[in-house]
Design a protein around this motif. Structure first.
Motif, PDB file in Angstrom:
ATOM      1  N   GLY A 104       0.528  -1.263  -0.197  1.00  0.00           N
ATOM      2  CA  GLY A 104      -0.158   0.072   0.367  1.00  0.00           C
ATOM      3  C   GLY A 104       1.027   1.070   0.238  1.00  0.00           C
ATOM      4  O   GLY A 104       0.674   1.544  -0.864  1.00  0.00           O
ATOM      5  N   GLN A 105       1.564   1.567   0.995  1.00  0.00           N
ATOM      6  CA  GLN A 105       3.044   2.161   0.833  1.00  0.00           C
ATOM      7  C   GLN A 105       3.684   2.654  -0.666  1.00  0.00           C
ATOM      8  O   GLN A 105       3.748   3.582  -0.932  1.00  0.00           O
ATOM      9  CB  GLN A 105       3.683   2.423   2.058  1.00  0.00           C
ATOM     10  N   GLN A 106       4.003   1.359  -0.991  1.00  0.00           N
ATOM     11  CA  GLN A 106       4.321   1.356  -2.234  1.00  0.00           C
ATOM     12  C   GLN A 106       3.772   2.209  -3.142  1.00  0.00           C
ATOM     13  O   GLN A 106       4.451   2.877  -4.455  1.00  0.00           O
ATOM     14  CB  GLN A 106       5.238   0.141  -2.427  1.00  0.00           C
ATOM     15  N   THR A 107       2.344   1.819  -3.068  1.00  0.00           N
ATOM     16  CA  THR A 107       1.682   1.937  -4.429  1.00  0.00           C
ATOM     17  C   THR A 107       1.103   3.618  -3.766  1.00  0.00           C
ATOM     18  O   THR A 107       0.974   5.025  -4.672  1.00  0.00           O
ATOM     19  CB  THR A 107       0.850   1.478  -4.319  1.00  0.00           C
ATOM     20  N   ALA A 108       1.217   4.360  -2.817  1.00  0.00           N
ATOM     21  CA  ALA A 108       0.617   5.376  -2.533  1.00  0.00           C
ATOM     22  C   ALA A 108       2.329   6.313  -2.742  1.00  0.00           C
ATOM     23  O   ALA A 108       2.199   7.834  -3.144  1.00  0.00           O
ATOM     24  CB  ALA A 108       0.714   5.754  -1.208  1.00  0.00           C
ATOM     25  N   LEU A 109       3.340   6.230  -2.883  1.00  0.00           N
ATOM     26  CA  LEU A 109       4.522   7.151  -3.131  1.00  0.00           C
ATOM     27  C   LEU A 109       4.635   6.954  -4.518  1.00  0.00           C
ATOM     28  O   LEU A 109       4.664   8.099  -4.868  1.00  0.00           O
ATOM     29  CB  LEU A 109       5.956   6.106  -2.380  1.00  0.00           C
ATOM     30  N   ASP A 110       4.390   5.631  -5.811  1.00  0.00           N
ATOM     31  CA  ASP A 110       4.093   5.517  -6.775  1.00  0.00           C
ATOM     32  C   ASP A 110       3.413   6.816  -7.270  1.00  0.00           C
ATOM     33  O   ASP A 110       3.350   7.872  -8.076  1.00  0.00           O
ATOM     34  CB  ASP A 110       3.696   4.745  -7.441  1.00  0.00           C
ATOM     35  N   SER A 112       7.737  -4.021  -2.235  1.00  0.00           N
ATOM     36  CA  SER A 112       7.944  -2.792  -1.967  1.00  0.00           C
ATOM     37  C   SER A 112       9.759  -2.583  -1.344  1.00  0.00           C
ATOM     38  O   SER A 112      10.392  -2.578  -0.647  1.00  0.00           O
ATOM     39  CB  SER A 112       7.781  -1.397  -1.030  1.00  0.00           C
ATOM     40  N   PRO A 113      10.620  -2.471  -2.906  1.00  0.00           N
ATOM     41  CA  PRO A 113      12.230  -1.396  -2.500  1.00  0.00           C
ATOM     42  C   PRO A 113      11.796  -0.601  -1.690  1.00  0.00           C
ATOM     43  O   PRO A 113      13.558  -0.867  -1.284  1.00  0.00           O
ATOM     44  CB  PRO A 113      13.035  -1.364  -3.573  1.00  0.00           C
ATOM     45  N   CYS A 137       9.939  19.505  -7.799  1.00  0.00           N
ATOM     46  CA  CYS A 137      10.331  17.863  -7.200  1.00  0.00           C
ATOM     47  C   CYS A 137      11.669  17.028  -7.619  1.00  0.00           C
ATOM     48  O   CYS A 137      12.544  18.141  -8.588  1.00  0.00           O
ATOM     49  CB  CYS A 137       9.956  17.344  -8.704  1.00  0.00           C
ATOM     50  N   PRO A 138      12.528  17.598  -6.306  1.00  0.00           N
ATOM     51  CA  PRO A 138      14.006  16.902  -6.232  1.00  0.00           C
ATOM     52  C   PRO A 138      14.393  15.708  -7.449  1.00  0.00           C
ATOM     53  O   PRO A 138      15.528  15.633  -7.265  1.00  0.00           O
ATOM     54  CB  PRO A 138      14.460  16.514  -4.777  1.00  0.00           C
ATOM     55  N   PHE A 139      13.303  14.929  -8.018  1.00  0.00           N
ATOM     56  CA  PHE A 139      13.988  14.080  -8.416  1.00  0.00           C
ATOM     57  C   PHE A 139      12.878  13.789  -9.815  1.00  0.00           C
ATOM     58  O   PHE A 139      14.032  12.982 -10.850  1.00  0.00           O
ATOM     59  CB  PHE A 139      12.780  12.271  -8.136  1.00  0.00           C
ATOM     60  N   GLY A 140      13.170  15.267 -10.455  1.00  0.00           N
ATOM     61  CA  GLY A 140      13.125  15.834 -12.109  1.00  0.00           C
ATOM     62  C   GLY A 140      11.457  15.177 -12.198  1.00  0.00           C
ATOM     63  O   GLY A 140      10.786  14.995 -11.470  1.00  0.00           O
ATOM     64  N   GLN A 141      11.861  15.392 -13.678  1.00  0.00           N
ATOM     65  CA  GLN A 141      10.309  14.887 -14.195  1.00  0.00           C
ATOM     66  C   GLN A 141       9.839  14.091 -14.602  1.00  0.00           C
ATOM     67  O   GLN A 141       8.899  13.773 -15.745  1.00  0.00           O
ATOM     68  CB  GLN A 141      10.566  16.785 -15.024  1.00  0.00           C
ATOM     69  N   ASP A 142      10.221  13.015 -14.515  1.00  0.00           N
ATOM     70  CA  ASP A 142      10.559  11.480 -14.870  1.00  0.00           C
ATOM     71  C   ASP A 142      10.259  11.187 -13.705  1.00  0.00           C
ATOM     72  O   ASP A 142      10.637  10.678 -13.131  1.00  0.00           O
ATOM     73  CB  ASP A 142      11.116  11.081 -15.942  1.00  0.00           C
ATOM     74  N   ALA A 143       8.464  10.361 -13.943  1.00  0.00           N
ATOM     75  CA  ALA A 143       8.606   9.649 -12.061  1.00  0.00           C
ATOM     76  C   ALA A 143       9.257   8.204 -12.309  1.00  0.00           C
ATOM     77  O   ALA A 143       9.309   7.663 -11.431  1.00  0.00           O
ATOM     78  CB  ALA A 143       6.616   9.338 -12.870  1.00  0.00           C
ATOM     79  N   ARG A 144       8.824   7.726 -13.631  1.00  0.00           N
ATOM     80  CA  ARG A 144       9.580   6.351 -13.444  1.00  0.00           C
ATOM     81  C   ARG A 144      11.597   6.092 -12.917  1.00  0.00           C
ATOM     82  O   ARG A 144      11.922   5.546 -12.108  1.00  0.00           O
ATOM     83  CB  ARG A 144      10.155   5.676 -14.736  1.00  0.00           C
ATOM     84  N   THR A 145      12.369   7.533 -13.415  1.00  0.00           N
ATOM     85  CA  THR A 145      13.531   7.755 -13.180  1.00  0.00           C
ATOM     86  C   THR A 145      13.187   8.367 -11.780  1.00  0.00           C
ATOM     87  O   THR A 145      13.909   7.654 -10.458  1.00  0.00           O
ATOM     88  CB  THR A 145      13.607   9.068 -13.590  1.00  0.00           C
ATOM     89  N   ALA A 146      12.505   9.313 -11.283  1.00  0.00           N
ATOM     90  CA  ALA A 146      12.122   9.961  -9.782  1.00  0.00           C
ATOM     91  C   ALA A 146      11.732   7.797  -9.048  1.00  0.00           C
ATOM     92  O   ALA A 146      12.686   8.028  -7.494  1.00  0.00           O
ATOM     93  CB  ALA A 146      10.940  10.471  -9.581  1.00  0.00           C
ATOM     94  N   ARG A 147      11.606   7.125  -9.280  1.00  0.00           N
ATOM     95  CA  ARG A 147      11.398   5.597  -7.903  1.00  0.00           C
ATOM     96  C   ARG A 147      12.514   5.294  -8.063  1.00  0.00           C
ATOM     97  O   ARG A 147      12.861   4.249  -6.921  1.00  0.00           O
ATOM     98  CB  ARG A 147      10.491   4.750  -9.156  1.00  0.00           C
ATOM     99  N   THR A 148      13.406   5.076  -8.841  1.00  0.00           N
ATOM    100  CA  THR A 148      14.757   4.618  -8.856  1.00  0.00           C
ATOM    101  C   THR A 148      15.853   5.442  -7.693  1.00  0.00           C
ATOM    102  O   THR A 148      16.151   4.987  -7.020  1.00  0.00           O
ATOM    103  CB  THR A 148      15.749   4.106  -9.974  1.00  0.00           C
TER     104      THR A 148
END
Length: 533
Positions: free
Chosen positions: A267-273, A423-424, A285-296
């Motif tokens: 549940g928390q991994q889904t919320a984080l995504d 959840s990683p 956003c401190p992780f840029g503008q690409d959601a996939r890269t941000a998750r990594t």
């Protein structure tokens, strides 16, 4: 349930460090008189009459940032309900007075387990003023929590559990089990005798003492998250004392602790995504503008802090697991997302941990062991790790599954793989909360076996579809288990619980508590047309 807190953070929840690492039995207690509520004769025969005969004295609250119109009091309960003459505890209460002549009180529990009701009521003042039309609105610090004989595991004890479930540490299962036993011993040493009497069955009995001390014939109750478990246990234990009961963010009554942990991690991994999808649409956003890269990047950030913790102003090192705990706090409601974004930006861009620490802590104080017969502790003396220590203690006391050393050794690698797959970011953090029950007494089977098929007035159960902590299916399963008394309201929205974020849910709960008006079971509050059924 694991790390389920109130629906929103209070200004000063209680003195708690920011993770399982630094911050985060009952089975035989009080079960002699199960079934219906205690009669006056029962109380006299059991030695409980002096607790039921007390009255609460209300005074102005003393503490930081507490509202001026909030009053505080105490109630005395037996340490052990089976031996009421052998030690007592004082529990901290707080209330807002009804605006007119009250019909009685409504008691609130904000979840956790381990959340301070006094601080939750202080921080959520505006949410509950509508209920003061007819009620005194009351909350409390449960036994072992906040100012009510708080439990603790010491400054670094729980860090051993994270080390024990780490990669290389698991190469020696015997060393893993040794470390877990050491954690259990540290918790017992720092907490005192209250640790053996901290489960939900005991707290439900405390609720009934409070009900009587407040002068109420029936218990009117609003519980969030873990507070729904407490409400269900009370209803099973005292069915003839149930008044109007609303349960928001419904907990499971049957799933093993290991499965609860997996559900929370997913549940928390889904919320984080979802948060990162929102975040990357913002320039800040401190992780840029690409959601996939941000998750990594978030996974890499957690791993990096675990390998190289950052010193803090408070004398301890901030780790990746501290960060996982802080992020988890920031994901409970969408209203907190901007705060979480700013805190992560401070960390990523400046190496400043103060923002993420603030998500999980409202103050700092040295741990102080507590004992039975101890008066209420001062707010600043609540141990830093009280919330996670209480969370673990209650969850372990409520869970009858206690694998032996052979089974835990055999299952640990499988569990770690399952949690990391779920959840990683949160998997290891959640697993540590589960394995910390090893070395503690086996928990009660009362909740799993006896809390079902209730004969009570109708109760309102609210489940939120996108809840990261209490999956919606738990609402459905619990309603089926409780039987015809349960009325389900489906909140088609995101976030943990609905009362603080949905006008529709808020109105439906208030209408029930104030006027006894229930929605049709299975009806919904929609995210798009909030406020209309």
């Amino acid at each position: 349930m694991l790390a389920k807190l109130s629906k929103r953070p209070s200004v000063r929840r209680c003195a708690v460090r920011p993770s399982v690492r630094r911050c985060a039995a009952a089975g035989a207690v009080g079960l002699a008189l199960l079934g219906t509520g205690l009669t006056a004769t029962d109380r006299a025969d059991s030695g409980l009459d002096r607790f039921y005969d007390q009255k609460i004295t209300w005074t102005a609250c003393e503490g930081t940032d507490l509202p001026e119109d909030m009053q505080c009091g105490t109630v005395t309960v037996p340490l052990d309900y089976a031996k009421p003459g052998e030690g007592t505890l004082e529990l901290a209460l707080a209330r807002y007075r009804a605006s007119g002549d009250p019909r009685g009180s409504v008691l609130l529990n904000f979840g956790g387990p381990g959340g301070s009701g006094v601080m939750g009521l202080a921080g959520g003042r505006e949410d509950f003023l509508g209920l003061t039309e007819d009620y005194d609105v009351v909350s409390f610090d449960p036994r072992g929590v906040g100012r009510s004989s708080p439990v603790s595991c010491g400054a670094d004890a729980t860090g051993q559990a994270l080390e024990a479930t780490g990669g290389e540490e698991m190469a020696d299962p015997h060393d893993t089990l040794r470390k877990l036993r050491e954690v259990a011993a540290e918790c017992a040493e720092h907490s005192g005798p209250v640790l053996d009497h901290i489960g939900t069955v005991d707290v439900a009995r405390d609720l009934d003492v409070m009900r009587q001390a407040l002068g109420d014939r029936k218990l009117n109750y609003l519980g969030f998250s873990y507070g729904t478990r407490l409400g269900a246990v009370y209803a099973a234990r005292f069915p003839d004392k149930v008044g109007r009961m609303a349960l928001d963010g419904v907990d499971t009554l049957t799933e093993p602790l290991a499965e609860q942990g997996l559900a929370s991690a997913r549940g928390q991994q889904t919320a984080l995504d979802n948060f990162l999808t929102w975040c990357t649409e913002e320039l800040a956003c401190p992780f840029g503008q690409d959601a996939r890269t941000a998750r990594t990047q978030v996974v890499e950030l957690v791993d990096s802090l675990d390998e190289n913790p950052v010193p803090t102003d408070f004398g301890y090192e901030f780790t990746g697991q501290d960060l996982a705990g802080a992020i988890g706090q920031g994901l409970y409601t969408q209203e907190m997302w901007p705060l979480l974004q700013r805190a992560l930006a401070q960390l990523v861009e400046d190496g400043d941990t103060r923002g993420v620490e603030a998500l999980a802590t409202g103050g700092m104080a040295p741990p102080a062991p507590q004992r039975a017969d101890h008066p209420l502790v001062d707010e600043e003396d609540v141990p830093l790790d009280n919330l996670p220590a209480a969370l673990m203690a209650v969850n372990c006391a409520d869970d009858p599954d206690r694998p032996d050393a052979e089974r835990l050794t055999r299952d640990l690698a499988r569990l770690r793989s399952a949690y990391e797959e779920a959840s990683p970011v949160f998997g290891r953090y959640r697993l540590a909360q589960v394995v910390l029950c090893y070395g503690r007494p086996r928990g009660t089977d009362y909740i799993r076996e006896r809390v079902k098929d209730l004969d009570t007035p109708k109760m309102l159960l609210v489940g939120t579809r996108g809840d990261p902590a209490t999956p919606y299916r738990w609402t459905v399963e619990t309603a089926e288990r409780l039987g015809p008394s349960a009325v389900v309201l489906d909140n088609r929205a995101e976030g943990h619980t609905g009362y603080g974020s949905s006008e529709c849910v808020h109105r439906k709960i208030d209408d029930f508590l104030l006027y006894g008006s229930l929605p049709r079971s299975g009806s919904s509050c929609g995210s798009e047309d909030d406020g209309r059924l």
